[in-house]
Design a protein around this motif. Sequence first.
Motif, PDB file in Angstrom:
ATOM      1  N   UNK A  65       3.720   4.844  -9.261  1.00  0.00           N
ATOM      2  CA  UNK A  65       4.890   4.692  -8.420  1.00  0.00           C
ATOM      3  C   UNK A  65       4.984   3.337  -7.766  1.00  0.00           C
ATOM      4  N   UNK A  66       4.307   2.347  -8.333  1.00  0.00           N
ATOM      5  CA  UNK A  66       4.260   1.020  -7.732  1.00  0.00           C
ATOM      6  C   UNK A  66       5.236   0.044  -8.368  1.00  0.00           C
ATOM      7  N   UNK A  67       5.565   0.258  -9.651  1.00  0.00           N
ATOM      8  CA  UNK A  67       6.361  -0.717 -10.390  1.00  0.00           C
ATOM      9  C   UNK A  67       7.490  -0.020 -11.126  1.00  0.00           C
ATOM     10  N   UNK A  68       8.698  -0.571 -11.029  1.00  0.00           N
ATOM     11  CA  UNK A  68       9.845  -0.057 -11.767  1.00  0.00           C
ATOM     12  C   UNK A  68      10.201  -1.076 -12.842  1.00  0.00           C
ATOM     13  N   UNK A  69      10.461  -0.585 -14.051  1.00  0.00           N
ATOM     14  CA  UNK A  69      10.765  -1.441 -15.189  1.00  0.00           C
ATOM     15  C   UNK A  69      12.176  -1.154 -15.693  1.00  0.00           C
ATOM     16  N   UNK A  70      12.882  -2.207 -16.127  1.00  0.00           N
ATOM     17  CA  UNK A  70      14.147  -2.076 -16.833  1.00  0.00           C
ATOM     18  C   UNK A  70      14.115  -3.004 -18.029  1.00  0.00           C
ATOM     19  N   UNK A  71      14.846  -2.628 -19.077  1.00  0.00           N
ATOM     20  CA  UNK A  71      14.861  -3.427 -20.299  1.00  0.00           C
ATOM     21  C   UNK A  71      16.288  -3.656 -20.748  1.00  0.00           C
ATOM     22  N   UNK A  72      16.496  -4.793 -21.416  1.00  0.00           N
ATOM     23  CA  UNK A  72      17.775  -5.104 -22.041  1.00  0.00           C
ATOM     24  C   UNK A  72      17.681  -4.961 -23.543  1.00  0.00           C
TER      25      UNK A  72
ATOM     26  N   UNK B  81      12.162  -6.450 -17.193  1.00  0.00           N
ATOM     27  CA  UNK B  81      11.993  -6.901 -15.819  1.00  0.00           C
ATOM     28  C   UNK B  81      11.124  -5.891 -15.090  1.00  0.00           C
ATOM     29  N   UNK B  82      10.137  -6.392 -14.336  1.00  0.00           N
ATOM     30  CA  UNK B  82       9.250  -5.551 -13.538  1.00  0.00           C
ATOM     31  C   UNK B  82       9.475  -5.868 -12.073  1.00  0.00           C
ATOM     32  N   UNK B  83       9.733  -4.833 -11.258  1.00  0.00           N
ATOM     33  CA  UNK B  83       9.994  -5.021  -9.840  1.00  0.00           C
ATOM     34  C   UNK B  83       9.082  -4.121  -9.022  1.00  0.00           C
ATOM     35  N   UNK B  84       8.727  -4.591  -7.836  1.00  0.00           N
ATOM     36  CA  UNK B  84       7.941  -3.788  -6.913  1.00  0.00           C
ATOM     37  C   UNK B  84       8.822  -2.689  -6.329  1.00  0.00           C
ATOM     38  N   UNK B  85       8.381  -1.431  -6.413  1.00  0.00           N
ATOM     39  CA  UNK B  85       9.230  -0.325  -5.967  1.00  0.00           C
ATOM     40  C   UNK B  85       9.404  -0.306  -4.454  1.00  0.00           C
ATOM     41  N   UNK B  86       8.475  -0.906  -3.699  1.00  0.00           N
ATOM     42  CA  UNK B  86       8.568  -0.868  -2.248  1.00  0.00           C
ATOM     43  C   UNK B  86       9.490  -1.935  -1.691  1.00  0.00           C
TER      44      UNK B  86
ATOM     45  N   UNK C  30       0.842  -1.203   0.000  1.00  0.00           N
ATOM     46  CA  UNK C  30       0.000   0.000   0.000  1.00  0.00           C
ATOM     47  C   UNK C  30       0.866   1.236   0.000  1.00  0.00           C
ATOM     48  N   UNK C  31       0.282   2.351  -0.515  1.00  0.00           N
ATOM     49  CA  UNK C  31       0.967   3.635  -0.476  1.00  0.00           C
ATOM     50  C   UNK C  31       1.694   3.954  -1.739  1.00  0.00           C
ATOM     51  N   UNK C  32       1.637   5.206  -2.155  1.00  0.00           N
ATOM     52  CA  UNK C  32       2.334   5.670  -3.352  1.00  0.00           C
ATOM     53  C   UNK C  32       3.338   6.737  -2.947  1.00  0.00           C
ATOM     54  N   UNK C  33       4.624   6.556  -3.262  1.00  0.00           N
ATOM     55  CA  UNK C  33       5.619   7.579  -2.922  1.00  0.00           C
ATOM     56  C   UNK C  33       5.353   8.874  -3.669  1.00  0.00           C
ATOM     57  N   UNK C  34       5.919   9.973  -3.163  1.00  0.00           N
ATOM     58  CA  UNK C  34       5.798  11.264  -3.849  1.00  0.00           C
ATOM     59  C   UNK C  34       6.455  11.182  -5.199  1.00  0.00           C
ATOM     60  N   UNK C  35       5.938  11.953  -6.151  1.00  0.00           N
ATOM     61  CA  UNK C  35       6.346  11.797  -7.552  1.00  0.00           C
ATOM     62  C   UNK C  35       7.445  12.775  -7.919  1.00  0.00           C
ATOM     63  N   UNK C  36       8.455  12.248  -8.635  1.00  0.00           N
ATOM     64  CA  UNK C  36       9.398  13.082  -9.369  1.00  0.00           C
ATOM     65  C   UNK C  36       9.639  12.416 -10.689  1.00  0.00           C
ATOM     66  N   UNK C  37      10.172  13.130 -11.635  1.00  0.00           N
ATOM     67  CA  UNK C  37      10.367  12.599 -12.980  1.00  0.00           C
ATOM     68  C   UNK C  37      11.843  12.529 -13.286  1.00  0.00           C
TER      69      UNK C  37
END
Length: 741
Positions: free
Chosen positions: A669-676, A682-687, A294-301
């Motif tokens: 702000x829940x999921x961070x993605x990286x690509x090769x 790859x999808x990872x939980x940001x928390x 639960x919870x969404x971190x504050x947003x920055x770009x």
Amino acid sequence: MPLYKGDPRSVGGYKLVDRLGAGGMGMVYRGRSRSGREVAVKIVHAEYAQDPVFRARFRQEIEAARRVSGAFTAAVVDADPEAELPWMATQYVPGQSLAARIRDQGPLRVPELRPLALGLVEALRDIHRAGVVHRDLKPANVLMAEDGPRVIDFGISRAAESHHTLTETGQVIGTPTFMSPEQFTDARTAGPASDIFSLGALLVYCITGRGPFDADSPYLTGYRVVHNQPALDGVTGSVRAVLERCLAKEPGDRPGPDELAREFARVLPEPSPGEPETMRLRLPSARPGPPPPAGDPAATRHPRWRGTRVLMAAAGVLAVALTGCLLLVPSRGDGATGATGATQARTTAPSRWAPLPPGWKPWQTTASAIAEKGVRKAPGYEGNREPACVPDDGALYCAGSALLPERIDATTGRTLWRSGIAPPGIPADRYVTALLGVHEGVVLVELTVTGADGKGEAQSVLALDGTSGTRLWSHPVRTDSLGSVYAAGVTLTQEGDGTAVTVRSAREGTVRRRIPVPAGYDCLLLAAENRPYVECMTQEEGSHSTKFLVVDPAGGTARTLASPAQSRSFVGVQDGRLVFVEADDRPVANSPDLIYTRIVRVDPDTGRRTPAPLPERYRGGVPTLAHGTLYFATSSGLVTAVSPATGARLWQSHTTLETPGQASVDQKGRTVYLAGGSGRVAALDTATGTLLWESSARAEVLDTGLLPTVWFNKGALVLATSDGTLFTLDPAHPDRKPVPG
């Protein structure tokens, strides 16, 4: 995967119907004979077919595969090593690889090991009886068929009695996590016992989700294989004792296949009554993952990065090593551990994923299909083919090397227009276009024309109408500039004699102001949080001076700050402060990674600096600041989340990506993605750092030097691969088959 436009449609009388994947020497296709028999067809890459060493290695692979025959290997059906593009057809084995099985469902339970371990031991027995040493037994080379595993890919195998090797001096061939000590110290001595060592490492990986010698780089992994004892946490009881013998440093201390079969039959439990052994390793649906936090971190770009060109070049050097000459391919366990130690699992929680755009479909197209009507790549062009794109209001604007700007419908993949801004008479392989941004229906583009020597001959910034692609205005810029930038309705360019930065209106192209830059400094133009900046550096012998300019886009004025005096990257803005990450000037040997040592936050109004030494020396490529978290990703796929205020590690997780690009965080702000570079995501939980899923590859990895990025079209992902493939993904179902665009 569907066939690409440039793929052959048949070879040796076999019709090619699908792409299965790529190896270091060639592409693998699913083929069909005239009688309807399905085969796997491997075709050597054209550039390698002209190399007598690679052609000899392919002959060696065919000879080795033909000598091997058994229930747990894939038999050779046909081959022509003397063809213009040498090829080999083997038995087609329907089923995913063991690597994909572990990636999708996590480590195996000990009872599941019996059919796998005994099948692989039998396969090695047949391989060794045929006088062959495989030398690259790893999860990716094991296919999971309905009736048991199949060992494939004899590309680096050799006759057991032969001490001749096709490896050139200084090369190491194999996958470090699963290689034996003798493969590192003297590959000529690698006999059948080497495959036993690899089998032990493979089974440890199947139980724990990681290799027994895993490290952050393939070179450190190799050191551990030769000198360290295996890490067998999670492997217990009698199974552990057997695997310890397999992983003995001395080949003579390892059991042979017959003895090993008896040991595994003794220590591995039989399947439960009524459950066939082979059913345990079929392709069940993925296990559900943990509920989202639960919870969404504050947003920055996250911004555009300083140092990207240097890191891109370094990534390109590593890509050559990983796919060509060095043939030392880093491989990590497909399971990941985050702050909670959770193994990889795919979540199905509907609240995590944002809704897809109306009418969305999983489309896929290619750069070669995009470049048509007089702007096709020059014949024989084999340079960078990866487009870079900017999403805006349901559209995708893309450009790249030997590609002209285009607008693509991000929902369907349909090309809406391609701009004809190519200079007359200039071949396609001599121009490069870059998308700077989109402003109120105006697309900002930088066009560079290079000479035959690869150096810039002309460079300009253009504005295109977003609806039609027609040119609205253009202005020349310096060919030796470090790039132009767009932010907040203005473009920043370096024009004329280079003594000033020109601020222009993005819509009209009119000059708002010219900002003088310090004499003797090289300046890089940046943007973060929709705000433009100028970073100027001088590198005199014995000194390093930096000046950082904060530009007011409305009036074009600038305020100069004294920023950190060491090597560092400007990564963005958090809580109104500029955030820099300092790095050690000495790069990591044989890696594009840097070692980061300190975070410095700067007040843009007063210039006051607040340094925060990092409690750990984090490694990675270009760091990403997004939604209040700083992300580092190493070239071997290790991802670390850090607090930008204190530098404290929040979590660390392994992925199997090779040289991933910048991290991208979704709007929630829940999921961070990286690509090769192969298009794997790859999808990872940001928390917590829990690895939610990894998608399958879409292309072979080419030496492009680019760092792949994930873009967003509402709830859908969009990304490009190193060979020019452009496609979209549903993050809730990442392996849905695409529809050709």
